[in-house]
Scaffold this motif. Structure first.
Motif, short mmCIF file in Angstrom:
data_model
loop_
_atom_site.label_atom_id
_atom_site.label_comp_id
_atom_site.label_asym_id
_atom_site.label_seq_id
_atom_site.Cartn_x
_atom_site.Cartn_y
_atom_site.Cartn_z
N ASN A 93 -32.85 -11.88 14.94
CA ASN A 93 -31.65 -12.70 15.16
C ASN A 93 -30.94 -13.02 13.86
OD1 ASN A 93 -29.98 -14.33 17.08
ND2 ASN A 93 -30.70 -15.99 15.78
N GLN A 160 -38.03 -6.74 22.77
CA GLN A 160 -37.88 -8.05 23.42
C GLN A 160 -36.66 -8.78 22.87
OE1 GLN A 160 -41.48 -10.34 23.82
NE2 GLN A 160 -40.37 -12.29 23.75
N GLU A 161 -35.93 -9.43 23.74
CA GLU A 161 -34.76 -10.20 23.33
C GLU A 161 -35.17 -11.55 22.77
OE1 GLU A 161 -31.39 -9.57 23.26
OE2 GLU A 161 -32.06 -7.50 23.57
N TRP A 162 -34.52 -11.94 21.69
CA TRP A 162 -34.74 -13.27 21.10
C TRP A 162 -34.25 -14.33 22.05
CZ3 TRP A 162 -31.06 -16.93 19.26
CH2 TRP A 162 -31.57 -17.95 18.43
N GLN A 163 -35.08 -15.35 22.28
CA GLN A 163 -34.75 -16.43 23.20
C GLN A 163 -34.71 -17.79 22.52
OE1 GLN A 163 -33.92 -15.92 26.41
NE2 GLN A 163 -34.24 -13.71 26.23
#
Length: 287
Positions: A93, A160-163
């Motif tokens: 990110n 994996q998407e940053w959350q």
């Protein structure tokens, strides 16, 4: 003989002074990954678990942004992530936002370094397992500043998407420029009772901690011996929180402070005292 601080002592939330609340809210939400917990005209509280604050920011009038290493005070505060994958996601990110990032593999941890819009220093890191930490013959933790395996971190994150920051995120440590290391050691070690985790005289730094951690508080002379205190209108850290495990330990700390000539003041169910070496406030409370 120095009375040691309780081994279950931890750090709580930190409070920063900023020049532009709206800008800082966007930065800490979108770039760092905090959730906004509460906001008014001048302050905002942020959380990682949706319940407990980890960061409070306050916009101050006529704010001044000091050059780096211009005064005693905040060097950086450190956001501790629960594992390496989360550090990799945070890195993804930061890169997506084009943030200028420093980095260091400290043997006990892997760390990324950056600054907020007011030059408040931030470290985002993950610890290696404690059983792998080593001490030298003098009892200091063996630490270094090697290059971080950036490619490995990104591989760990995968697709994996940053959350945002995970709920287990903590304030791991704080690190300050101080005017005098002997004064800092007297206050943090002899009065408050933090253990010496690393006396790194060759680099003009001292690390102290509770419970054998590699450091809860870093202290250095990198702004110069007898560096001036930051003025009240300067951006930086207003205070940080030390969380004691129970009332008995809190009262013990307050007694040691008063006996050594410090005068903690009670406010809003906590006690406040100023670090005489950095000029930063300390908020003392209990779990």
């Amino acid at each position: 003989m120095t009375q040691e601080i309780h081994p279950h002592t931890e750090l709580g939330y930190v409070k920063l002074k900023v020049s532009n609340l709206k800008r800082s809210i966007s930065f800490y939400r979108d770039v760092i990954g905090f959730q906004l917990l509460k906001q008014d005209d001048k302050t905002a509280e942020f959380t990682a678990d949706g319940k407990h604050p980890l960061l409070v920011i306050e916009e101050i009038p006529n704010a001044v942004v000091l050059p780096e290493r211009a005064a005693a005070g905040l060097y950086h505060y450190a956001i501790l992530l629960p594992n390496r994958k989360e550090l990799g996601l945070a890195l993804k990110n930061l890169l997506r936002h084009g943030i200028d990032i420093g980095q260091g593999d400290h043997l006990v941890s892997e760390a990324l370094y950056l600054s907020d819009p007011d030059h408040n220093g931030i470290e985002i890191y993950r610890d290696r397992p404690r059983e792998g930490w080593k001490r030298d013959d003098q009892g200091n933790y063996v630490m270094g500043t090697e290059p971080v395996d950036i490619a490995g971190l990104l591989e760990e994150a995968g697709d994996q998407e940053w959350q945002g920051l995970p709920p287990e995120t903590k304030i791991g440590h704080v690190h300050f420029h101080v005017r005098d290391l002997h004064q800092a050691k007297e206050f943090y070690h002899s009065v408050l009772g933090f253990g010496i985790a690393g006396d790194y005289r060759y680099m003009s730094a001292l690390f102290v901690s509770a419970g054998g951690y590699h450091h809860h508080i870093g202290l250095n002379l990198w702004a110069g011996h007898q560096a001036p205190f930051a003025p009240p209108e300067a951006c930086g850290m207003a205070y940080y929180t030390v969380v004691l495990p129970d009332r008995a330990e809190l009262e013990n700390i307050l007694h040691r402070l008063e006996s050594s000539g410090h005068r903690p003041e009670e406010k809003d169910d906590a006690w406040f005292v100023k670090d005489p070496a950095s000029g930063v406030g300390i908020r003392l409370t209990m779990k």
